[in-house]
Design a protein around this motif. Structure first.
Motif, PDB file in Angstrom:
ATOM      1  N   LEU A  85       0.688  -7.597  -4.766  1.00  0.00           N
ATOM      2  CA  LEU A  85       0.886  -7.734  -6.195  1.00  0.00           C
ATOM      3  C   LEU A  85       2.411  -8.197  -6.658  1.00  0.00           C
ATOM      4  CD1 LEU A  85      -0.248  -7.179  -9.024  1.00  0.00           C
ATOM      5  CD2 LEU A  85       0.973  -4.835  -9.113  1.00  0.00           C
ATOM      6  N   ASP A  86       2.504  -9.229  -6.995  1.00  0.00           N
ATOM      7  CA  ASP A  86       3.675 -10.176  -7.360  1.00  0.00           C
ATOM      8  C   ASP A  86       4.162 -10.198  -8.839  1.00  0.00           C
ATOM      9  OD1 ASP A  86       6.100 -11.342  -6.820  1.00  0.00           O
ATOM     10  OD2 ASP A  86       5.419 -13.356  -6.662  1.00  0.00           O
ATOM     11  N   ILE A  87       4.350  -8.953  -9.580  1.00  0.00           N
ATOM     12  CA  ILE A  87       4.766  -9.027 -10.858  1.00  0.00           C
ATOM     13  C   ILE A  87       6.241  -8.834 -10.992  1.00  0.00           C
ATOM     14  CG2 ILE A  87       2.530  -8.256 -11.814  1.00  0.00           C
ATOM     15  CD1 ILE A  87       3.768  -5.336 -11.851  1.00  0.00           C
ATOM     16  N   SER A 147       6.215  -2.654  -5.384  1.00  0.00           N
ATOM     17  CA  SER A 147       5.366  -2.257  -5.040  1.00  0.00           C
ATOM     18  C   SER A 147       5.882  -1.070  -4.160  1.00  0.00           C
ATOM     19  CB  SER A 147       4.565  -3.158  -3.912  1.00  0.00           C
ATOM     20  OG  SER A 147       3.903  -4.050  -4.607  1.00  0.00           O
ATOM     21  N   LEU A 148       7.050  -1.135  -3.497  1.00  0.00           N
ATOM     22  CA  LEU A 148       7.759   0.064  -2.786  1.00  0.00           C
ATOM     23  C   LEU A 148       7.908   1.365  -3.561  1.00  0.00           C
ATOM     24  CD1 LEU A 148       9.526  -1.911  -0.032  1.00  0.00           C
ATOM     25  CD2 LEU A 148       7.354  -0.972   0.149  1.00  0.00           C
ATOM     26  N   ASP A 149       8.320   0.696  -4.915  1.00  0.00           N
ATOM     27  CA  ASP A 149       8.891   1.865  -5.800  1.00  0.00           C
ATOM     28  C   ASP A 149       7.454   2.562  -6.155  1.00  0.00           C
ATOM     29  OD1 ASP A 149      11.294   1.290  -5.249  1.00  0.00           O
ATOM     30  OD2 ASP A 149      11.790   0.474  -7.265  1.00  0.00           O
ATOM     31  N   HIS A 150       6.570   2.081  -6.314  1.00  0.00           N
ATOM     32  CA  HIS A 150       5.172   2.688  -6.557  1.00  0.00           C
ATOM     33  C   HIS A 150       4.072   2.654  -5.545  1.00  0.00           C
ATOM     34  CE1 HIS A 150       5.697   3.346 -10.770  1.00  0.00           C
ATOM     35  NE2 HIS A 150       6.627   2.428 -10.899  1.00  0.00           N
ATOM     36  N   PRO A 151       4.541   3.554  -4.477  1.00  0.00           N
ATOM     37  CA  PRO A 151       3.421   3.507  -3.364  1.00  0.00           C
ATOM     38  C   PRO A 151       2.197   3.880  -3.613  1.00  0.00           C
ATOM     39  CG  PRO A 151       4.917   5.109  -3.218  1.00  0.00           C
ATOM     40  CD  PRO A 151       5.540   4.308  -4.158  1.00  0.00           C
ATOM     41  N   GLU A 152       1.982   4.542  -4.648  1.00  0.00           N
ATOM     42  CA  GLU A 152       0.554   4.979  -5.149  1.00  0.00           C
ATOM     43  C   GLU A 152      -0.323   3.497  -5.783  1.00  0.00           C
ATOM     44  OE1 GLU A 152       2.920   5.015  -7.167  1.00  0.00           O
ATOM     45  OE2 GLU A 152       2.690   4.837  -9.410  1.00  0.00           O
ATOM     46  N   LEU A 153       0.728   2.618  -6.324  1.00  0.00           N
ATOM     47  CA  LEU A 153      -0.029   1.210  -6.569  1.00  0.00           C
ATOM     48  C   LEU A 153      -0.300   0.557  -5.430  1.00  0.00           C
ATOM     49  CD1 LEU A 153       1.998   0.255  -9.696  1.00  0.00           C
ATOM     50  CD2 LEU A 153      -0.302   1.452  -9.814  1.00  0.00           C
ATOM     51  N   GLN A 169      -3.878  -0.940  -3.604  1.00  0.00           N
ATOM     52  CA  GLN A 169      -4.190  -2.299  -3.456  1.00  0.00           C
ATOM     53  C   GLN A 169      -4.496  -2.489  -1.877  1.00  0.00           C
ATOM     54  OE1 GLN A 169      -1.297  -5.160  -4.320  1.00  0.00           O
ATOM     55  NE2 GLN A 169      -2.922  -6.749  -4.911  1.00  0.00           N
ATOM     56  N   ILE A 170      -3.917  -2.001  -0.960  1.00  0.00           N
ATOM     57  CA  ILE A 170      -4.116  -2.068   0.389  1.00  0.00           C
ATOM     58  C   ILE A 170      -5.254  -1.682   0.937  1.00  0.00           C
ATOM     59  CG2 ILE A 170      -3.170  -1.698   2.681  1.00  0.00           C
ATOM     60  CD1 ILE A 170      -1.475  -3.785   1.224  1.00  0.00           C
ATOM     61  N   LYS A 171      -5.763  -0.538   0.249  1.00  0.00           N
ATOM     62  CA  LYS A 171      -7.126   0.246   0.685  1.00  0.00           C
ATOM     63  C   LYS A 171      -7.985  -0.636   0.089  1.00  0.00           C
ATOM     64  CE  LYS A 171      -5.892   4.948   1.060  1.00  0.00           C
ATOM     65  NZ  LYS A 171      -5.771   6.475   0.290  1.00  0.00           N
ATOM     66  N   ALA A 172      -8.093  -1.278  -0.991  1.00  0.00           N
ATOM     67  CA  ALA A 172      -9.165  -2.038  -1.794  1.00  0.00           C
ATOM     68  C   ALA A 172      -9.379  -3.397  -0.607  1.00  0.00           C
ATOM     69  CB  ALA A 172      -8.948  -2.295  -3.074  1.00  0.00           C
ATOM     70  N   MET A 173      -8.167  -3.866  -0.440  1.00  0.00           N
ATOM     71  CA  MET A 173      -8.100  -5.102   0.532  1.00  0.00           C
ATOM     72  C   MET A 173      -8.808  -4.964   1.640  1.00  0.00           C
ATOM     73  SD  MET A 173      -4.436  -6.841  -0.003  1.00  0.00           S
ATOM     74  CE  MET A 173      -4.012  -7.678  -1.531  1.00  0.00           C
ATOM     75  N   LEU A 174      -8.409  -3.783   2.409  1.00  0.00           N
ATOM     76  CA  LEU A 174      -8.966  -3.393   3.657  1.00  0.00           C
ATOM     77  C   LEU A 174     -10.471  -3.030   3.717  1.00  0.00           C
ATOM     78  CD1 LEU A 174      -6.067  -0.908   4.998  1.00  0.00           C
ATOM     79  CD2 LEU A 174      -6.480  -3.291   5.689  1.00  0.00           C
ATOM     80  N   TRP A 175     -10.600  -2.277   2.656  1.00  0.00           N
ATOM     81  CA  TRP A 175     -12.077  -2.120   2.444  1.00  0.00           C
ATOM     82  C   TRP A 175     -13.024  -3.129   2.295  1.00  0.00           C
ATOM     83  CZ3 TRP A 175     -13.472   3.274  -0.187  1.00  0.00           C
ATOM     84  CH2 TRP A 175     -14.447   3.558  -0.073  1.00  0.00           C
ATOM     85  N   ARG A 205       4.683   0.464   7.175  1.00  0.00           N
ATOM     86  CA  ARG A 205       4.243   1.796   7.348  1.00  0.00           C
ATOM     87  C   ARG A 205       3.122   2.332   6.297  1.00  0.00           C
ATOM     88  NH1 ARG A 205       5.037   6.548   5.205  1.00  0.00           N
ATOM     89  NH2 ARG A 205       6.137   5.988   3.425  1.00  0.00           N
ATOM     90  N   LEU A 206       3.193   2.105   4.928  1.00  0.00           N
ATOM     91  CA  LEU A 206       2.296   1.963   4.053  1.00  0.00           C
ATOM     92  C   LEU A 206       0.984   1.590   4.137  1.00  0.00           C
ATOM     93  CD1 LEU A 206       4.415   1.867   0.802  1.00  0.00           C
ATOM     94  CD2 LEU A 206       3.635   4.100   1.963  1.00  0.00           C
ATOM     95  N   ILE A 207       1.109  -0.070   4.793  1.00  0.00           N
ATOM     96  CA  ILE A 207      -0.339  -0.446   5.295  1.00  0.00           C
ATOM     97  C   ILE A 207      -0.792   0.512   6.259  1.00  0.00           C
ATOM     98  CG2 ILE A 207      -1.384  -2.318   6.275  1.00  0.00           C
ATOM     99  CD1 ILE A 207       1.123  -4.275   4.890  1.00  0.00           C
TER     100      ILE A 207
END
Ligand code: PEP
Ligand code: MG
Length: 759
Positions: free
Chosen positions: A505-507, A533-539, A543-549, A575-577
């Motif tokens: 996400l690049d908002i 993205s780093l300030d909102h790890p939950e988001l 997103q990463i899980k959706a991509m990986l899945w 680390r989050l990925i």
């Protein structure tokens, strides 16, 4: 003096036409400076002279008649030198030209300042006095400040005025902007009203009061309905205080509060929007002047009601617009939403009064293959509705009401252009190999295209940049992990086994989510891209899980991080990925889940100097030349005032891109470029010379770039690059490129080639 200055600027802004505005203007200055005469001259390019537009002190019958040559007299001198002239005895100056018809013989002191807008002299303000004296510093700076303040307004009013004159004489008007993609469009002007803001409404009178009253009543009914619906919605949430506000709003909408006053103004001849603006502004002023703080605060309620009613008025007006023929969309600010309002089959071109050619809305028009002009701020929207338009994005020109002859020439031009497009298309599926055998991968940029063609591009090499924020922008809340997985899967499947580089996400900057609103002083230097993205790890994790899945069983996903400026950001994102990956594997027993390549965008200057570090942490990088240009040159990519300074061919940008390529080769880091520079054939050939072999661009640009690269040798491009890297200015670079294209017999792709044929 400051209040006098503000007053003059305000009263000029209130006048519905240029003649009245200038009358107010000269009288205001004469009064504020306690002098005996003030006049204003306007440049008339067609006649190469200046015309006396208004005066308070000279002969009134000379207004509109008296003309002085571009290089004549003191007025011509001020315009030529572009600076102030302050003389105690004007007649003694060698450039003074005696003009008996203006009757200025009794005046001695003379102070003149040029009116300059976007580096162009629009006119000259002259103040005169009988006494032979030099005007003091305060007087001089008052006039200079006023001139600078008023220049934009006068340019706008002047353009409107010229348009009227042109209509009378069946002449054609030309305005300029910055093009985001080459091309020509011919169509009727479809004006989409500006975003709802009363301050942007220009005062205008219309003959048919009844239809305006109806328009106003319908808008009031819709507003009332809207308030009731909102109140009901909130009522169920038990927020009684807010519900009460809507009741107050409804009362304010009643005839005795607002309606009668607006109707009265309409009956005086004002159009409904102007009447609403006048009444709301008056009410706000009255409320603001109250002692009681509670009543003062109601001023913002009045403003809100005005905005709402205006919104419905514009919506009703807009619904009446039916499009049956090719149209050029013209709006104050073209946004993705505005673009979506026009049927794509009939949209042939786009003109935006604000914004730069590298804004995200402009990237969309490019992806749609539409010629577009940005920053045409001299255009009066209300004056072009339904007019015949030619948009010449080769010469950055907007032509309103062209003559038949000109129109026919442009029709021929359009035909030639379509022939060239079909030539590009013939080679579309061929590999992109230079004459000396260098293979270049042309990938596609997707995501910010037209909403329904976000999948369907035909790049044969894969996706170099998928802007995932585009999907988020089309929703009303953050999409669930499941929904995101569906989106990503569809895209990955469409392209498999070709690689798809998905950017997280690049908002921020000029990309906002309606449901995640925040405002900042300097949004492009603020909370953007990876920082959010780093300030909102939950988001980010979702997103990463959706991509990986989505990648499960396909394996063509690459993940790219936008706007990185610091190594620690990348370490944390990785680390989050990895956490997302581990959680998916553990929670859903997915042992065969593939781990994707991870890369970064290089678009912030600091990242240019960290290439050796990036090589230790990521698998690839892609250069975002749009942002890199913006940040290297300190030019906001969305600001029309500085749009002409945004140039990715600036030697500083080219040298940075060259350094990046060399460093990446040295540390064996995979690199590509996905900014708009790659979509220009000239940009692409310079990049090839620098060593780039992966270029990502909108699908609409692939044909043109491929056509050119297949006809060139790398050695020739390298020689050209050497010259361009030595250049001192962007203009010199453009000249080298121009010469090169001519020498390679590729003039057909040059803008000037098209220009020549209709000169
Ligand atoms: C860029 O900055 O060049 C880029 C490709 O990203 P965006 O235009 O989406 O900011
Ligand atoms: Mg960017």
């Amino acid at each position: 003096m400051l209040s006098a200055l503000k007053e003059i600027a305000y009263s000029v802004a209130q006048q519905p036409d240029l003649t009245l505005a200038l009358k107010e203007f000269v009288s205001g200055i004469k009064h504020a400076m306690s002098t005996q005469c003030c006049s204003v001259y306007f440049a008339d390019e067609a006649h190469a002279d200046f015309v006396l537009m208004a005066t308070d002190g000279l002969n009134q019958s000379a207004v509109g008649r008296f003309r002085i040559g571009q290089n004549e007299g003191l007025v011509g001198l001020v315009a030529k030198r572009e600076e102030v002239l302050n003389l105690p005895m004007a007649q003694k100056h060698p450039s003074f030209k005696h003009a008996p018809e203006v009757k200025e013989d009794t005046y001695n002191a003379f102070l003149a300042v040029p009116i300059i807008h976007h580096r162009k002299v629009l006119g000259v303000i002259v103040v005169q006095q009988k006494a032979a004296r030099v005007f003091n510093q305060d007087e001089e700076s008052f006039l200079v400040t006023l001139s600078a303040q008023i220049a934009g307004q006068l340019a706008h009013a002047g353009a409107k005025h010229i348009l009227h004159q042109a209509e009378i004489a069946h002449q054609t008007t030309r305005l300029h902007g910055i093009a985001s993609a080459p091309g020509v469009a011919i169509g009727k002007a479809l004006v989409i009203a500006p975003s709802v803001d009363l301050t942007q409404i220009e005062l205008a009178k219309v003959p048919d009061a009844q239809s305006q009253i109806r328009l106003f009543h319908h808008a009031v009914i819709s507003t009332r309905k809207e308030f009731r619906a909102l109140a009901k919605k909130i009522d169920s949430g038990l927020d009684t205080q807010t519900v009460a506000i809507f009741t107050v709003y409804e009362q304010l909408l009643e005839a005795k509060s607002l309606g009668d006053q607006v109707e009265a103004k309409i009956k005086l001849g004002w159009c409904a929007k102007s009447a609403l603006k006048l009444v709301i502004e008056q009410l706000v002023e009255q409320f603001m002047a109250m002692q009681d703080s509670y009543i003062r605060e109601r001023a913002s309620d009045i403003q809100e009601i005005g905005t709402r009613v205006l919104h419905h008025m514009l919506a009703n007006e807009r619904r009446q617009v039916e499009v049956h023929e090719p149209v050029v969309l013209i709006a104050q600010t073209v946004t993705p939403t505005v673009l979506a309002e026009v049927p794509k089959e009939l949209l042939v071109g786009v003109v935006s009064l604000t914004g730069g050619a590298s804004s995200h809305a402009s990237i969309i028009t490019r992806a749609m293959g539409l010629p577009a002009l940005w920053g045409v701020d001299d255009l009066a929207l209300s004056e072009v509705v339904g007019k015949q338009i030619v948009l010449d994005a080769y010469t950055n020109t907007l032509i309103i009401s062209p003559t038949k002859l000109l129109l026919n020439e442009y029709k021929t031009l359009l035909k030639n252009e379509n022939l060239l497009k079909s030539k590009f298309l013939q080679e579309y599926d061929e590999p992109c190999i230079t004459l000396d055998g260098e293979k270049v991968n042309l990938l596609s940029n997707e995501g910010l295209g037209a909403a329904d063609d976000s999948i369907g591009g035909k790049s044969t090499e894969g996706v170099g940049l998928y802007r995932t924020e585009a999907w988020f922008m089309q929703h009303t809340q953050f999409p669930s992990l499941q929904l995101q997985t569906q989106w990503y899967k569809k895209l990955l499947k469409w392209y498999a086994p070709l690689p798809v580089t998905m950017r997280t996400l690049d908002i921020g900057g000029d990309k906002a989510l309606s449901y995640f609103n925040f405002s900042e002083e300097n949004p492009f230097l603020g909370w953007r891209g990876i920082r959010i993205s780093l300030d909102h790890p939950e988001l980010f994790l979702d997103q990463i899980k959706a991509m990986l899945w989505a990648n499960c069983g396909l394996g063509n996903l690459r993940i790219m991080l936008p706007m990185v400026s610091d190594v620690e950001e990348v370490i944390e994102a990785k680390r989050l990925i990895s956490q997302a990956y581990d959680e998916l594997v553990a929670e859903h027993s997915m042992p065969s889940l593939e781990y994707p390549c991870i890369g970064i965008m290089i678009e912030v200057p600091s990242s240019v100097y960290l290439i050796s570090e990036w090589a230790k942490h990521v698998d690839f990088c892609s250069i975002g030349s749009n942002d890199l240009t913006q940040y290297l040159l300190a030019v906001d990519r969305t600001n029309s005032r500085v749009a002409s300074l945004f140039d990715s061919y600036h030697p500083a940008v080219l040298r940075a891109l060259h350094d990046i390529a060399q460093q990446c080769v040295a540390v064996e880091l995979n690199f590509s470029l996905c900014g708009e520079l790659a979509a220009d054939p000239e940009g692409a050939l310079l990049l090839i010379a620098m060593g780039y072999r992966n270029l990502s661009m909108s699908v609409a640009s692939i044909g043109r770039v491929k056509y050119v690269l297949r006809r060139l040798k790398t050695a020739d491009m390298e020689r050209l690059l050497a010259d361009c890297l030595m250049a001192a200015t962007a203009n010199q670079v453009h000249q080298h490129l121009h010469q090169f294209i001519l020498s390679q017999n590729l003039s057909e792709i040059l803008y000037s080639h098209f220009q020549r044929s209709h000169q």
